[in-house]
Design an enzyme around this catalytic site. Structure first.
Site, mmCIF file in Angstrom:
data_model
loop_
_atom_site.group_PDB
_atom_site.id
_atom_site.type_symbol
_atom_site.label_atom_id
_atom_site.label_comp_id
_atom_site.label_asym_id
_atom_site.label_seq_id
_atom_site.Cartn_x
_atom_site.Cartn_y
_atom_site.Cartn_z
ATOM 1 N N TYR A 189 13.293 30.606 5.945
ATOM 2 C CA TYR A 189 12.308 30.949 6.861
ATOM 3 C C TYR A 189 12.136 31.932 7.784
ATOM 4 C CZ TYR A 189 9.542 30.147 2.314
ATOM 5 O OH TYR A 189 9.548 30.405 1.120
ATOM 6 N N ARG A 198 -10.787 -0.466 15.308
ATOM 7 C CA ARG A 198 -10.517 0.503 13.518
ATOM 8 C C ARG A 198 -11.750 -0.104 13.086
ATOM 9 N NH1 ARG A 198 -4.315 0.831 10.780
ATOM 10 N NH2 ARG A 198 -5.067 -1.088 10.210
ATOM 11 N N ASP A 240 10.278 23.369 -1.555
ATOM 12 C CA ASP A 240 11.539 22.657 -2.262
ATOM 13 C C ASP A 240 12.523 22.356 -2.335
ATOM 14 O OD1 ASP A 240 8.599 22.576 -3.930
ATOM 15 O OD2 ASP A 240 8.926 24.976 -4.216
ATOM 16 N N HIS A 288 -6.004 -7.400 12.977
ATOM 17 C CA HIS A 288 -5.102 -6.608 13.261
ATOM 18 C C HIS A 288 -4.216 -5.930 14.824
ATOM 19 C CE1 HIS A 288 -1.697 -4.319 11.429
ATOM 20 N NE2 HIS A 288 -2.867 -2.967 11.739
ATOM 21 N N ARG A 292 0.906 -10.127 6.814
ATOM 22 C CA ARG A 292 1.154 -9.348 6.228
ATOM 23 C C ARG A 292 2.007 -8.390 6.493
ATOM 24 N NH1 ARG A 292 -4.239 -9.378 8.632
ATOM 25 N NH2 ARG A 292 -3.496 -8.008 9.617
ATOM 26 N N LYS A 320 0.459 -0.811 -0.254
ATOM 27 C CA LYS A 320 -0.348 -0.585 0.157
ATOM 28 C C LYS A 320 0.519 0.789 0.058
ATOM 29 C CE LYS A 320 -0.352 -0.130 5.002
ATOM 30 N NZ LYS A 320 -0.990 -0.563 5.987
ATOM 31 N N CYS A 340 11.872 24.431 3.947
ATOM 32 C CA CYS A 340 11.075 24.911 2.786
ATOM 33 C C CYS A 340 9.966 24.080 2.085
ATOM 34 C CB CYS A 340 11.934 25.793 1.603
ATOM 35 S SG CYS A 340 12.445 26.654 2.225
#
Ligand SMILES: *Cc1c(COP(=O)(O)O)cnc(C)c1O
Length: 696
Positions: free
Chosen positions: A585, A450, A635, A478, A540, A356, A633
């Protein structure tokens, strides 16, 4: 700074390659023939058996899964080497015949490559046969010994003498892939399942073996017995000590050194020719050739330099020039982890590979394809679109969606042959109400609260089995505390297991077949106490496939996994910032000294946590750790490179996770520094990052 000890197993390959150069140059020949004999015919004889042992060790650590790959790699290397030495063969008037190609190697040092090609399948076969394998490998070694340094004795024996006559019509020597290498491949492999030996006894064993080999060689040479001198009775013992000693220091891998050693081995005869040619041209034969030590001292650095030059050429080519930041995926590591996991699970428990979240940031398609080739037939994803993506990539096994699926998508599930999780009773009823057959696994809530039907509602579970359009193919639960370290965590996991086992028994008692049962994810495998000896139809694991743990907490049953992912980014710019100036920043970083700032072309939009530098995060530049400074930042991010001996340059490559030269940053360490776990760190690595898949 926690420095890992250097991976001495691979590093020693370089020393072994230098010993091979010594064999072919006789460094002490012009000073003391006796000392040279000892150096090149006794000490240096550890080199080739060592190459075989270290290959055997790493192959066995990967459960021999890599044998075919190493064989093909060796074949490629041999083919290239044959071409490389063709000019010298032609110049010397040596025709390249089939005996040379298949048995002896086409140039004097190349014998090892065809020998390895022969020995690998033999060792692979013998490795699975226990004592018989050892007996066969030992016997082959003894026969080889008789045709090597004991030939004066063994060759006289009537049966053996005839045997050697046949052997010598094919091979020039018995130190070959049939008699010498299988035993050392097995000896190396024998270390893989054992605990790491202690350094001191191994050292003594090595020294004692070497002493015995010295006396053995002395006696044999005095009596004029050897035909060749590659094999000794005490060589296996010496090697056992030497290998144990190196393993005790550090058994890790260093691919760059491994490649350098292989190149030094392949290239050094060309360097010998070049030095001789240059010496003649310059009129320096007396110094460069006849002085054996100078000769050796010139050939070695020349070979190493040539190896480095070749590596840096090929290394530069593998850097994707258009990519600013990327993930590098090592499929060999993925295969090895898969093999380790399968070994850790009982034979009756199948591996359901959890891929996943784009295989936790590793790229679901290349990962699932690799696993499929390894025989994995069960996959798990989080949602419908992830399942469809795998089907489009030709993944054929069962694919289970672990998360919630909109019941209205039942026809889509059917079309792509995907299996849904029934999240609760209403969800199951809604799925069935769509009127198309749907394959499902029932999730049972054993305490996590869950997804799942509460275990106590056994009647509801049974009712779901009876719904007209649900085809129940599995029942699972689980564990939610299996990664914890406290007594209470373990007790809760055992309680969940007990609840799950009782639920399965009740269903079976009602004549219902739960199908595939599964409970454990990665930490349920690492901490077997959680499941108290119960086994299920499948397990799993996700995280463990990728070779990492969640964090640095201890586990009961650690596995020698190899991280699959490296994360790298290019240096965008380098600045000098004076003491007192701020950067980034909010000017969150203030330079306390004149600072060299490297700007990396990666940021939180690539999936990095924004607080990467806040708690002591570092990246590797030139193989050294450099602190991340200021706020990450979107990027870019800033790195303090002031302490590097040479400042970085724009375009160079920084490593955020993985190995660069002598430095390694593990994902666990990075995750802890960002206040999270590797599961989150890795699965958030974004699609804007490039993906470089390596398969060696
Ligand atoms: C994600 C997930 C797994 C895999 O977990 P790991 O800890 O990565 O092994 C297994 N089962 C379920 C239900 C999951 O959601």
């Amino acid at each position: 700074m926690n420095r890992q000890p250097l991976p001495s197993l691979d590093r020693f390959r370089l020393l072994a390659a230098v010993l091979v150069v010594a064999i072919h140059t006789g460094p002490l020949g012009s000073f003391s023939p006796a000392a040279d004999l000892w150096l090149t015919r006794v000490l240096a004889r550890v080199a080739v058996p060592y190459f075989a042992m270290v290959s055997g060790y790493f192959l066995a650590r990967g459960h021999w899964q890599g044998t075919g790959r190493l064989w093909r790699h060796t074949l490629g290397l041999y083919a290239a080497s044959v071409l490389l030495y063709l000019p010298l063969n032609l110049y010397a008037g040596n025709p390249v015949g089939w005996r040379g190609l298949v048995f002896n190697g086409t140039f004097y040092h190349l014998w090892y490559l065809p020998a390895l090609l022969l020995a690998l399948p033999i060792a692979r076969l013998l490795a699975g046969t226990g004592r018989t394998g050892w007996a066969v490998a030992g016997l082959l070694y003894l026969i080889g010994l008789g045709g090597d340094s004991y030939y004066g004795l063994a060759g006289q024996l009537p049966g053996l003498g005839a045997l050697y006559e046949v052997v010598f019509t094919l091979w020039d020597y018995t130190r070959n892939g049939l008699f010498l290498l299988p035993l050392f491949l097995l000896l190396g492999a024998a270390f893989a399942p054992r605990p790491v030996p202690a350094a001191r006894p191994s050292t003594w064993l090595f020294l004692a073996g070497l002493g015995a080999m010295t006396l053995e060689s002395l006696a044999l040479h005095t009596a004029g017995i050897p035909r060749h001198d590659s094999m000794y009775l005490f060589l296996p013992l010496t090697m056992w000590g030497l290998f144990g000693l190196l393993l005790a220091v550090n058994g890790g891998q260093d691919r760059a050194v491994r490649r350098t050693a292989a190149l030094v081995y392949i290239l050094h005869p060309w360097c010998i020719v070049a030095v001789r040619g240059a010496a003649r041209f310059l009129g320096l034969r007396g110094l460069l050739v006849e002085n054996s030590l100078v000769h050796f001292a010139v050939v070695v650095p020349l070979s190493v330099a040539l190896a480095f030059a070749l590596q840096s050429l090929t290394g530069r080519r593998t850097l994707p020039p258009d990519v600013r930041a990327w993930r590098e995926i090592d499929l060999a590591a993925l295969r090895q982890n898969t093999a380790l996991l399968r070994d850790a699970l009982p034979a009756s428990c199948a591996l359901m590979a959890v891929v996943k979240a784009d295989a936790y940031g590793h790229g679901a398609v290349p990962v699932a394809r690799t696993l499929q080739r390894e025989g994995v037939r069960l996959f798990a994803v989080a949602c419908l679109s992830e399942g469809i993506r795998l089907r489009k990539a030709d993944i054929r096994g069962d694919i289970l969606i672990l998360g919630w699926t909109d019941p209205a998508q039942a026809p889509v599930l059917r079309r792509w042959r995907l299996c849904a999780t029934v999240a609760d009773a209403d969800h199951g009823r809604a799925l069935s109400a769509q009127g198309v057959p749907v394959r499902v696994h029932l999730a049972v809530d054993t305490g996590m609260h869950r997804l799942g039907i509460p275990a106590e509602e056994i009647g509801t579970l049974a009712e779901l089995f009876a719904l007209p359009h649900l085809r129940v193919e599995g029942v699972y639960s689980h564990l939610c505390t299996s990664d914890g370290t406290s007594q209470a965590d373990r007790a809760f996991a055992r309680q969940q297991t007990g609840t799950f086992v009782r639920t399965l028994a009740l269903l079976r008692g009602m004549g219902l077949d739960p199908g595939l049962t599964h409970l454990q994810a990665s930490y349920g495998i690492l901490n077997p106490a959680c499941t108290a000896g119960h086994t299920f139809g499948a397990a799993r694991p996700g995280l463990l496939l990728y070779g990492v743990y969640s964090d640095s907490n201890p586990v009961d049953h650690p596995l020698p996994l190899r991280p699959v992912l490296s994360l790298r980014a290019r240096v965008a710019a380098v600045h000098r910032v004076p003491a007192g100036a701020g950067a980034g920043y909010g000017l969150a970083f203030t330079a306390r000294r004149d600072t060299c700032l490297a700007v990396l072309a990666i940021g939180y939009a690539d999936g990095l946590p924004r607080n990467y530098g806040a708690q002591g995060g570092v990246v590797l530049l030139h193989g050294a750790r450099c602190p991340v400074v200021g706020r990450v930042c979107m990027d870019q991010m800033l790195v303090d490179a002031t302490d590097l001996p040479t400042p970085p340059k724009a375009g160079e490559c920084a490593t955020l996770i993985g190995t660069d030269g002598a430095g390694t940053l593990r994902a666990e360490e990075v995750a802890v520094a960002c206040g999270t776990i590797t599961n989150e760190l890795l699965s958030r690595l974004g699609s804007r990052l490039g993906l470089l898949v390596r398969d060696i």
